[in-house]
Design a protein around this motif. Structure first.
Motif, PDB file in Angstrom:
ATOM      1  N   THR A  84       6.769  14.129   1.822  1.00 46.41           N
ATOM      2  CA  THR A  84       6.503  12.697   1.747  1.00 46.41           C
ATOM      3  C   THR A  84       6.208  12.362   0.295  1.00 46.41           C
ATOM      4  OG1 THR A  84       5.606  12.613   3.991  1.00 46.41           O
ATOM      5  CG2 THR A  84       5.034  10.804   2.511  1.00 46.41           C
ATOM      6  N   ALA A 126       8.142   5.680  -3.275  1.00 46.41           N
ATOM      7  CA  ALA A 126       6.942   6.303  -2.698  1.00 46.41           C
ATOM      8  C   ALA A 126       6.859   5.994  -1.209  1.00 46.41           C
ATOM      9  CB  ALA A 126       5.705   5.793  -3.413  1.00 46.41           C
ATOM     10  N   GLY A 127       6.397   6.983  -0.431  1.00 47.65           N
ATOM     11  CA  GLY A 127       6.285   6.831   1.014  1.00 47.65           C
ATOM     12  C   GLY A 127       7.486   7.332   1.778  1.00 47.65           C
ATOM     13  N   GLY A 151       4.721  10.865  -2.909  1.00 46.74           N
ATOM     14  CA  GLY A 151       3.543  10.134  -3.353  1.00 46.74           C
ATOM     15  C   GLY A 151       3.870   9.129  -4.432  1.00 46.74           C
ATOM     16  N   SER A 152       5.005   9.313  -5.101  1.00 48.39           N
ATOM     17  CA  SER A 152       5.493   8.383  -6.124  1.00 48.39           C
ATOM     18  C   SER A 152       7.004   8.464  -6.143  1.00 48.39           C
ATOM     19  CB  SER A 152       4.919   8.747  -7.501  1.00 48.39           C
ATOM     20  OG  SER A 152       5.279  10.074  -7.862  1.00 48.39           O
ATOM     21  N   THR A 164      10.003   9.733   3.546  1.00 48.06           N
ATOM     22  CA  THR A 164       9.758  11.016   4.218  1.00 48.06           C
ATOM     23  C   THR A 164      11.065  11.743   4.507  1.00 48.06           C
ATOM     24  OG1 THR A 164       9.776  10.073   6.459  1.00 48.06           O
ATOM     25  CG2 THR A 164       7.671  10.094   5.291  1.00 48.06           C
TER      26      THR A 164
END
Length: 516
Positions: free
Chosen positions: A13, A160-161, A15-16, A163
């Motif tokens: 996932t 970011a985010g 983070g940036s 998955t």
């Protein structure tokens, strides 16, 4: 996708923002079975402001011109088929990029990914919320086992985010597997003695025929039934630059490569036989299939819905080419599922106008809903709304749809329509039900709208949907309602299962039991 049971072996996932993500295959620890097939799940967005951005994929760090794909997709009212040959990455489908809460994506299947028998066949179902929905079939021109997958966006970075999960198909659910070390007989793959159970059968394979041509049809017979008129199929396909649809009374439900195709090119195949032994209504198959070969060249991708006009429980499945054999290296796996069943709803009367999965467990990462349904509407087909958390506000839902009905392909989009799937209705043939599945990504996350893709069909219509619920709330309930305000009919069955992205750990010491 299609109720395929999986075990996650790598995940990330972001983070940036990042230019790409690479997931490396590692065999799952502590299992007694041999992994065969890979599945990639993506729920991602781009940093651009475009409504649709293409996802791109490379295997084993290969940046050469070894990727080939056949695509079928709907955007707005447009329906398009196109092919890529000898390019430097595989088209994985659509991502969203125009809103901070909107994440698109889908699932990719690589059958027989971990062997060195054939070129790697690829098959995926994808969507970018209400802006894009599509199927892609293709080939990586290498016989190497897949060891890593690199994913990137065709424009901008991955935001970011986003998955990403690399999984193996869970072989503990396998009821039969055949890997050909020589050409098959003309009977192809024949699996008998399948035990009765609630749930679905899922067939995964890579196929190539001995026919002296670039392609051959694949037929699926159930319980040894050789009467073609007992099989009613509606298909929607992309064939080179042609987007088409057709229907026929025939057990054909896929197409594979054949002897004149490029060496080592095989077709990819996944088939879901929904509610295969429960109840007293007709059985339904939903199939994704396709291939790309470069000699002629020829490429093809399709989704097909086949009704078997028989109420018997399925105890035997045969896949074969009409008068020809499957070649050495072809393989077929069959699984009895579901895995991680949350709840099964089976309707036993004709007075149910809606059904709700309430208080859905929040322990999983994604949800999949298996559908076997028929409504009381006075028509051959009906549609079904899917509401989340009792939210019936039309403006909170949006959808892109691609449908094949008889000989017509149509596409549509709506920003004020709940999620819709096609189901059979009262004027359909006796005992006929629709079947398919809906996959809902990251249903517990509260930083995004909920994206979900659906493939559901009958013998006269098959549909692909990419949908968005414009809420960041975690999904705690799902309500299913016939659009016509009629009731579901007896035999309608819905199964909700959870999908986990947790990477498996080694099994504990003897004396403990683990259920995957």
């Amino acid at each position: 996708m299609f109720n395929i049971p999986t075990v996650t072996v790598a995940s990330e996932t972001l983070g940036s923002a990042a230019s790409s993500v690479t997931l490396t295959y590692a065999a799952p620890a502590g299992v007694s079975w041999t992994p065969r097939h890979l599945v990639l799940r993506v729920n991602a967005k781009s940093t651009t402001t475009a409504a649709v951005v293409g996802g791109r994929l490379q295997l084993n760090g290969d940046t050469g011109s070894n990727y080939n794909s056949q695509e079928l997709y709907g955007v707005g009212t447009g329906k398009t088929a196109t092919r890529d040959s000898s390019v430097t990455s595989y088209f994985m489908g659509g991502l969203d990029g125009d809103d901070s809460n909107e994440f698109g994506g889908g699932e990719l299947l690589i059958p027989d990914a971990l062997s060195t028998r054939t070129h790697k066949s690829l098959l995926n179902f994808t969507g970018a919320n209400e802006a894009f929905v599509g199927l892609v079939a293709g080939r990586w021109a290498s016989t190497a086992a897949v060891t890593s997958i690199n994913y990137s966006a065709s424009s901008g970075n991955l935001d970011a985010g986003s998955t990403f999960e690399l999984c193996v198909v869970d072989e503990s659910f396998n009821v039969s597997e055949t890997i050909l070390t020589s050409n098959s007989s003309s009977a192809g793959f024949a699996i008998t003695g399948i035990s009765a159970a609630n749930g679905d059968l899922v067939c995964i394979g890579t196929l190539r025929s001995t026919r002296s041509d670039n392609a051959d049809s694949v037929r699926t017979r159930l319980n040894g039934d050789t009467t073609d008129t007992n099989y009613n199929t509606q298909r929607m396909f992309g064939d080179a630059n042609t987007a088409g649809t057709s229907s026929q009374n025939l057990s054909q439900n896929a197409v594979c490569t054949a002897a004149s195709s490029e060496a080592n090119s095989f077709g990819a195949y996944v088939n879901q036989i929904t509610n295969f032994s429960d109840g007293s209504n007709d059985r339904v198959q939903t199939t994704l299939n396709g291939f790309h070969e470069g000699t002629t060249p020829r490429s093809y991708v399709a989704v097909e819905s086949t009704r078997w006009n028989n109420t018997a429980a399925v105890t035997a499945v045969q896949q074969y080419c009409n008068g020809y054999s499957f070649v050495t290296g072809s393989m077929m796996s069959i699984y009895a599922v579901p895995k991680n069943l949350i709840e099964r709803i089976e309707i036993t009367g004709d007075s149910e106008g809606s059904k709700t999965f309430a208080d859905i467990s929040q322990e999983y990462d994604h949800l999949e809903l298996s559908i076997y349904a028929r409504s009381a509407r006075s028509n051959t087909v009906d549609d079904m709304f899917v509401y989340f958390n009792s939210d019936t506000t039309a403006g909170n839902y949006a959808a892109q749809r691609l449908s094949g009905t008889d000989s017509t392909v149509s596409a549509s989009t709506s920003a004020t329509e709940p999620s819709i799937t096609t189901i059979a209705a009262a004027n359909a043939s006796s005992d006929e039900f629709s079947a398919g599945s809906i996959t809902i990504s990251n249903y517990t996350k509260t930083d995004r709208h909920k994206h979900h893709i659906a493939s559901v069909g009958t013998s006269v219509r098959t549909t692909l949907n990419s949908n968005r619920w414009a809420s960041t709330a975690a999904i705690t309930s799902i309500t299913l309602v016939p659009v016509s305000a009629s009731n579901f009919l007896t035999g309608t069955t819905f199964e909700l299962r959870g999908i986990s992205s947790t990477i498996t750990e080694a099994l504990p010491a003897a004396g403990y039991t683990i259920f995957f």
